[in-house]
Motif scaffolding. Structure first.
Motif, mmCIF file in Angstrom:
data_model
loop_
_atom_site.group_PDB
_atom_site.id
_atom_site.type_symbol
_atom_site.label_atom_id
_atom_site.label_comp_id
_atom_site.label_asym_id
_atom_site.label_seq_id
_atom_site.Cartn_x
_atom_site.Cartn_y
_atom_site.Cartn_z
ATOM 1 N N GLU A 149 0.818 -1.219 0.000
ATOM 2 C CA GLU A 149 0.000 0.000 0.000
ATOM 3 C C GLU A 149 0.850 1.267 0.000
ATOM 4 N N GLU A 150 1.957 1.249 0.723
ATOM 5 C CA GLU A 150 2.804 2.433 0.834
ATOM 6 C C GLU A 150 3.447 2.843 -0.492
ATOM 7 N N ASP A 151 3.417 1.983 -1.487
ATOM 8 C CA ASP A 151 3.993 2.298 -2.801
ATOM 9 C C ASP A 151 3.082 3.177 -3.658
ATOM 10 N N ILE A 152 1.819 3.260 -3.316
ATOM 11 C CA ILE A 152 0.835 3.907 -4.189
ATOM 12 C C ILE A 152 1.200 5.350 -4.516
ATOM 13 N N GLU A 153 1.503 6.159 -3.524
ATOM 14 C CA GLU A 153 1.794 7.581 -3.772
ATOM 15 C C GLU A 153 3.006 7.758 -4.682
ATOM 16 N N ALA A 154 4.066 7.001 -4.429
ATOM 17 C CA ALA A 154 5.276 7.122 -5.248
ATOM 18 C C ALA A 154 5.010 6.689 -6.690
ATOM 19 N N VAL A 155 4.225 5.646 -6.857
ATOM 20 C CA VAL A 155 3.881 5.180 -8.204
ATOM 21 C C VAL A 155 3.076 6.248 -8.934
ATOM 22 N N LEU A 156 2.121 6.834 -8.253
ATOM 23 C CA LEU A 156 1.328 7.904 -8.869
ATOM 24 C C LEU A 156 2.204 9.098 -9.226
ATOM 25 N N ASP A 157 3.125 9.463 -8.347
ATOM 26 C CA ASP A 157 4.053 10.568 -8.638
ATOM 27 C C ASP A 157 4.835 10.291 -9.919
ATOM 28 N N THR A 158 5.321 9.064 -10.057
ATOM 29 C CA THR A 158 6.082 8.682 -11.250
ATOM 30 C C THR A 158 5.221 8.774 -12.500
ATOM 31 N N TYR A 159 4.010 8.228 -12.436
ATOM 32 C CA TYR A 159 3.114 8.260 -13.595
ATOM 33 C C TYR A 159 2.734 9.681 -13.991
ATOM 34 N N ILE A 160 2.566 10.540 -13.009
ATOM 35 C CA ILE A 160 2.233 11.935 -13.307
ATOM 36 C C ILE A 160 3.444 12.646 -13.910
ATOM 37 N N SER A 161 4.618 12.422 -13.338
ATOM 38 C CA SER A 161 5.809 13.116 -13.847
ATOM 39 C C SER A 161 6.203 12.645 -15.243
ATOM 40 N N ASP A 162 5.923 11.376 -15.576
ATOM 41 C CA ASP A 162 6.280 10.917 -16.929
ATOM 42 C C ASP A 162 5.136 11.094 -17.932
ATOM 43 N N GLY A 163 4.018 11.663 -17.466
ATOM 44 C CA GLY A 163 2.912 11.965 -18.364
ATOM 45 C C GLY A 163 1.955 10.815 -18.618
ATOM 46 N N ILE A 189 -0.279 9.624 -16.575
ATOM 47 C CA ILE A 189 -1.593 10.086 -16.117
ATOM 48 C C ILE A 189 -1.491 11.572 -15.782
ATOM 49 N N GLN A 190 -2.627 12.230 -15.775
ATOM 50 C CA GLN A 190 -2.663 13.652 -15.446
ATOM 51 C C GLN A 190 -2.982 13.822 -13.965
ATOM 52 N N GLU A 191 -2.458 14.892 -13.395
ATOM 53 C CA GLU A 191 -2.682 15.178 -11.973
ATOM 54 C C GLU A 191 -4.170 15.191 -11.630
ATOM 55 N N VAL A 192 -4.989 15.675 -12.543
ATOM 56 C CA VAL A 192 -6.426 15.757 -12.300
ATOM 57 C C VAL A 192 -7.041 14.367 -12.068
ATOM 58 N N ASN A 193 -6.391 13.321 -12.566
ATOM 59 C CA ASN A 193 -6.894 11.948 -12.408
ATOM 60 C C ASN A 193 -6.250 11.193 -11.245
ATOM 61 N N ARG A 194 -5.388 11.858 -10.515
ATOM 62 C CA ARG A 194 -4.645 11.213 -9.432
ATOM 63 C C ARG A 194 -5.562 10.496 -8.441
ATOM 64 N N GLU A 195 -6.587 11.169 -7.967
ATOM 65 C CA GLU A 195 -7.448 10.587 -6.934
ATOM 66 C C GLU A 195 -8.226 9.377 -7.451
ATOM 67 N N VAL A 196 -8.591 9.403 -8.726
ATOM 68 C CA VAL A 196 -9.294 8.253 -9.309
ATOM 69 C C VAL A 196 -8.374 7.033 -9.307
ATOM 70 N N PHE A 197 -7.156 7.217 -9.813
ATOM 71 C CA PHE A 197 -6.198 6.108 -9.851
ATOM 72 C C PHE A 197 -5.826 5.659 -8.440
ATOM 73 N N LYS A 198 -5.666 6.614 -7.543
ATOM 74 C CA LYS A 198 -5.343 6.279 -6.159
ATOM 75 C C LYS A 198 -6.449 5.418 -5.553
ATOM 76 N N GLY A 199 -7.691 5.773 -5.832
ATOM 77 C CA GLY A 199 -8.818 4.999 -5.320
ATOM 78 C C GLY A 199 -8.828 3.573 -5.837
ATOM 79 N N VAL A 200 -8.544 3.411 -7.123
ATOM 80 C CA VAL A 200 -8.514 2.069 -7.712
ATOM 81 C C VAL A 200 -7.386 1.248 -7.088
ATOM 82 N N LEU A 201 -6.193 1.824 -7.026
ATOM 83 C CA LEU A 201 -5.054 1.099 -6.452
ATOM 84 C C LEU A 201 -5.304 0.743 -4.990
ATOM 85 N N PHE A 202 -5.844 1.688 -4.243
ATOM 86 C CA PHE A 202 -6.145 1.445 -2.835
ATOM 87 C C PHE A 202 -7.193 0.335 -2.698
ATOM 88 N N SER A 203 -8.191 0.330 -3.576
ATOM 89 C CA SER A 203 -9.224 -0.713 -3.539
ATOM 90 C C SER A 203 -8.638 -2.097 -3.775
#
Length: 136
Positions: free
Chosen positions: A7-21, A23-37
């Motif tokens: 679970e602790e990897d989720i934020e770092a993974v999202l940061d990487t995906y956002i920085s490399d383009g 996913i967009q920052e606006v979709n962060r919470e959606v992806f975070k919700g799916v990964l957390f689920s």
């Protein structure tokens, strides 16, 4: 999901995906919700614990020379393993067959497959336990 081991990897993974383009920052919470689920799903919780030996998208050579690449393998003592395969879209019989094939290959390598899951990712996360394969 390949980069998320716990679970602790989720934020770092999202940061990487956002920085490399990816996913967009606006979709962060959606992806975070799916990964957390996924990592907190009751059927999968034990597969995302700290300290477990797991491999994501690791190639395995079969006895006939083919390569399989299960999405996630979680190893436990005494050569026990859980298989997780992630999918998008609708459930299909071929998905079950694919996971059963992975189980047969791992069984032939001396592992006891203690669980097999298909995880469908979409608006909501659906986790399906895959039935038993035929015993040789």
């Amino acid at each position: 999901m390949a980069e998320v081991k716990i679970e602790e990897d989720i934020e770092a993974v999202l940061d990487t995906y956002i920085s490399d383009g990816s996913i967009q920052e606006v979709n962060r919470e959606v992806f975070k919700g799916v990964l957390f689920s996924v990592v907190t799903h009751p059927a999968l919780l034990r597969c995302y614990e700290k300290g477990l030996k797991s491999y994501n998208e690791r190639e395995i050579l079969t006895d006939v020379g083919n390569v399989i690449i299960p999405d996630r393998l979680v190893f436990y003592p005494e050569k026990k393993v859980i298989i997780i395969d992630y999918k998008t879209g609708s459930e299909e019989a071929k998905h079950h067959s694919q996971v059963l094939h992975y189980a047969n290959v791992l069984g032939s390598l001396g592992y006891e497959v203690i669980d097999k899951f298909l995880v469908y990712l979409g608006d909501r996360v659906l986790v399906k336990s895959v039935g038993h394969s035929k015993q040789a």
